[in-house]
Write an enzyme that holds these catalytic residues in place. Sequence first.
Site, PDB file in Angstrom:
ATOM      1  N   HIS A 475      -2.385   5.798   7.640  1.00 32.96           N
ATOM      2  CA  HIS A 475      -1.795   4.497   7.498  1.00 32.96           C
ATOM      3  C   HIS A 475      -2.823   3.603   7.458  1.00 32.96           C
ATOM      4  O   HIS A 475      -2.766   2.974   6.541  1.00 32.96           O
ATOM      5  CB  HIS A 475      -0.573   4.286   8.047  1.00 32.96           C
ATOM      6  CG  HIS A 475       0.531   3.252   8.108  1.00 32.96           C
ATOM      7  ND1 HIS A 475       1.684   3.151   7.246  1.00 32.96           N
ATOM      8  CD2 HIS A 475      -0.438   1.557   8.312  1.00 32.96           C
ATOM      9  CE1 HIS A 475       0.906   1.455   6.910  1.00 32.96           C
ATOM     10  NE2 HIS A 475       0.661   0.891   6.956  1.00 32.96           N
ATOM     11  N   GLU A 476      -3.417   3.417   8.680  1.00 38.14           N
ATOM     12  CA  GLU A 476      -4.382   2.264   8.198  1.00 38.14           C
ATOM     13  C   GLU A 476      -5.453   2.604   7.663  1.00 38.14           C
ATOM     14  O   GLU A 476      -6.026   1.137   6.811  1.00 38.14           O
ATOM     15  CB  GLU A 476      -4.959   2.337   9.469  1.00 38.14           C
ATOM     16  CG  GLU A 476      -3.632   0.957  10.735  1.00 38.14           C
ATOM     17  CD  GLU A 476      -2.800  -0.243   9.673  1.00 38.14           C
ATOM     18  OE1 GLU A 476      -3.822  -0.658   9.512  1.00 38.14           O
ATOM     19  OE2 GLU A 476      -1.746  -0.124  10.643  1.00 38.14           O
ATOM     20  N   HIS A 479      -4.925   1.888   3.748  1.00 34.21           N
ATOM     21  CA  HIS A 479      -4.921   0.208   3.944  1.00 34.21           C
ATOM     22  C   HIS A 479      -6.639  -0.304   3.221  1.00 34.21           C
ATOM     23  O   HIS A 479      -7.320  -0.557   2.427  1.00 34.21           O
ATOM     24  CB  HIS A 479      -4.788  -0.499   4.879  1.00 34.21           C
ATOM     25  CG  HIS A 479      -3.164  -0.417   5.522  1.00 34.21           C
ATOM     26  ND1 HIS A 479      -2.366  -1.227   4.172  1.00 34.21           N
ATOM     27  CD2 HIS A 479      -2.367  -1.261   6.192  1.00 34.21           C
ATOM     28  CE1 HIS A 479      -1.397  -1.585   3.970  1.00 34.21           C
ATOM     29  NE2 HIS A 479      -1.063  -1.140   5.486  1.00 34.21           N
ATOM     30  N   HIS A 482      -7.523   0.784   0.036  1.00 38.49           N
ATOM     31  CA  HIS A 482      -7.836  -0.310  -1.199  1.00 38.49           C
ATOM     32  C   HIS A 482      -8.379  -0.869  -0.830  1.00 38.49           C
ATOM     33  O   HIS A 482      -8.572  -1.623  -2.139  1.00 38.49           O
ATOM     34  CB  HIS A 482      -6.013  -0.527   0.036  1.00 38.49           C
ATOM     35  CG  HIS A 482      -5.299  -1.900  -0.940  1.00 38.49           C
ATOM     36  ND1 HIS A 482      -3.553  -2.060  -1.036  1.00 38.49           N
ATOM     37  CD2 HIS A 482      -5.036  -1.604  -2.999  1.00 38.49           C
ATOM     38  CE1 HIS A 482      -3.525  -2.367  -2.104  1.00 38.49           C
ATOM     39  NE2 HIS A 482      -4.527  -1.830  -3.116  1.00 38.49           N
TER      40      HIS A 482
HETATM   41 ZN    ZN Z   1       0.333  -1.114   7.030  1.00 38.94          ZN
END
Ligand code: ZN
Length: 684
Positions: A475-476, A479, A482
């Site tokens: 998940h991180e 990010h 991104h």
């Molecule tokens: Zn998040």
Amino acid sequence: MPMPSAVDLAAHPLTTWQGALGLPDFTRIGDGDFSGVFDAALAAHEAEIEAISGNTETPTIENTLAALELGGEALDHVSSIFWCRAGAHTNEAIQALERDISPKMSRHFSAISMNERLFARIDDLYQRRDALKLDAQTLRVLEKTWKNFVRSGARLDAEGKKRLASINEELSSLGTNFGQNLLADERDWALFLDEADLAGLPEFLKSAMAEAAEMRGQKGRYAVTLSRSIYEPFSTFSERRDLREIAFRAFTMRGQNGGATDNATVVRDMLRLRAEKAKLLGYASYAALKLDDTMAKTPEAVHALLDPVWEKAVEKAASDQIELQRLAAEAGSNEEFAAWDWRFYQEKLRAEKFAFDEAELKPYLQLDRIIDACFDVATKLFGISFEEKQGIATWHPDARVFVVRNADGSERGLFLADYFARPSKRSGAWMSALKSGYKLGDGSRPVIYNIMNFAKPPEGEAALLSVDEAKTLFHEFGHALHGMLTEVTWPSVAGTSVSRDFVELPSQLYEHWLTVPAVLEKHALHVTTGKPMPKALVDKMLAARTFGAGFATVEFTASALVDMAYHARPDAPNEPLRFEAETLEKLNMPDTLAMRHRTPHFGHIFAGDGYSAGYYSYMWSEVLDADAFAAFEETGDPFNPALAERLRKNIYAAGGSKDPEELYTAFRGKMPSPEAMMIKRGLV
Ligand SMILES: [Zn+2]
């Protein structure tokens, strides 16, 4: 005007970043440096703003918008290091500075957003925007900038502006207090146990608890702490109902223990100030203000998503509970089923239904292998690669440094990661940037970092993760991608600078690749035998994915609905905790379930302003991520190259350069439907 400062910004290690790989030279940065550098950097930024707003030439994109976006470089540098330290490696000196710097920063940025001459120049450009024949991204940045000024009070009279500035400052201090109170409660509470109290606990948890006890000066004993990576497995595995109850009560009472660290009045004051701020700016509620620039746009749209999900989740939880009670009765319990029984019996039911337990999976999820898996998936999808550099000084010896390269070998940026829990780190997992990537001016390469709170293994042993922790890592890292893949021109729309209900798409979508069979086969290798996870175990793990959806969805959605209830009303409740209880009662919250984040420790919405009236965003993004991954599934190839390229171009590289609806549609060919999310969760 501030006094001239003795700090030379052009030479200081906090602002010049002349360490290895273009990082700051952390060996030359002392805690005592921040204060003076902040003052000098604030003054330098003020001078830049004065030069822009006092410019007598006709406003142009170059002399106004670009100058504004590129200004404050020294302040960005010192801030990014400071906030990294404040979250990942704090101490009393840093905390004291935080209390001092938060209101200073808030004052500084309010002054900019209320600078009338500056707004007049932006407004002049905005009124001429059609005649200026701007490219789409520049036009969007101009419109967003103009709107941000208006939302920050640029059109208020002098008295209104003054009041708004003081509200913002108070809110910022209160947010800091909230977070620090919570950290104090989490740090100060520990339940010390001995060998005889550990019935049911798997080895990984025992060693994490031993380490936690030793860190707290009780070598040879075992500590239950309020870190999620200890609390959750403890309440899942401990056979001792009495101890589970003690831990549950401590965990759900964080921030509500009376005394100096109690958050009740902090929350009350914050809600009052937020309601007043919304009214001042002409919005019906704080939620209306906060949602104005999101993909959802209104509280009604949020309820249209959450309400049907809530109904289904409560039904599902009720039917799950009946099964759990049956198990409890079979196990000889004649106690009434309680909140501290959920995780425990749910794990038993999972073991019964799927014939494996979490502890069986863990030896296959080695931290280093899962990091490789994250990198490997990024290489397959987006062509980038990662090379670790040893011996580079950072904020803490645990942090690791990787150079990120494009497919042609050129350097794209840096990725830093700091994986283990320690008392100086706040709880949770997050991504942030020391530097964001953009093309404007001389351009900037991204320097992105991830912070985790995995339990540190004893010296010489491999760190093992639970499935949830491995997901958090993905998940991180989503990010981080991104931030690292960004291709935009303007800093204010670079990387993760997108609306809140869109920002979780890249991260939640990335989680899907953890359980792609080819990824598990290659990276989920047993810590001692090196053998891949057996197919039967993989199948069971995948089949178990929707297990416990009632519990998880109720826990989450209750928090999201309470957040909306607080912020969608035009005023503020006098007693927030009573309002929380009333809201839950109206929702028919099952009394055997708790909110994932109760008000006094709901850091997402009170330790700062990040997710206030925005906790729903995680689920909104889940609608997007389920639908987006379905696009890959529909092609039969989880790494479909054409689709991966559309994903890179329109989502991971695009930042906030266009409206989220437009970006999503460009990737998927249509808007998403919530059905894929409900199916993914096993609610329909
Ligand atoms: Zn998040």
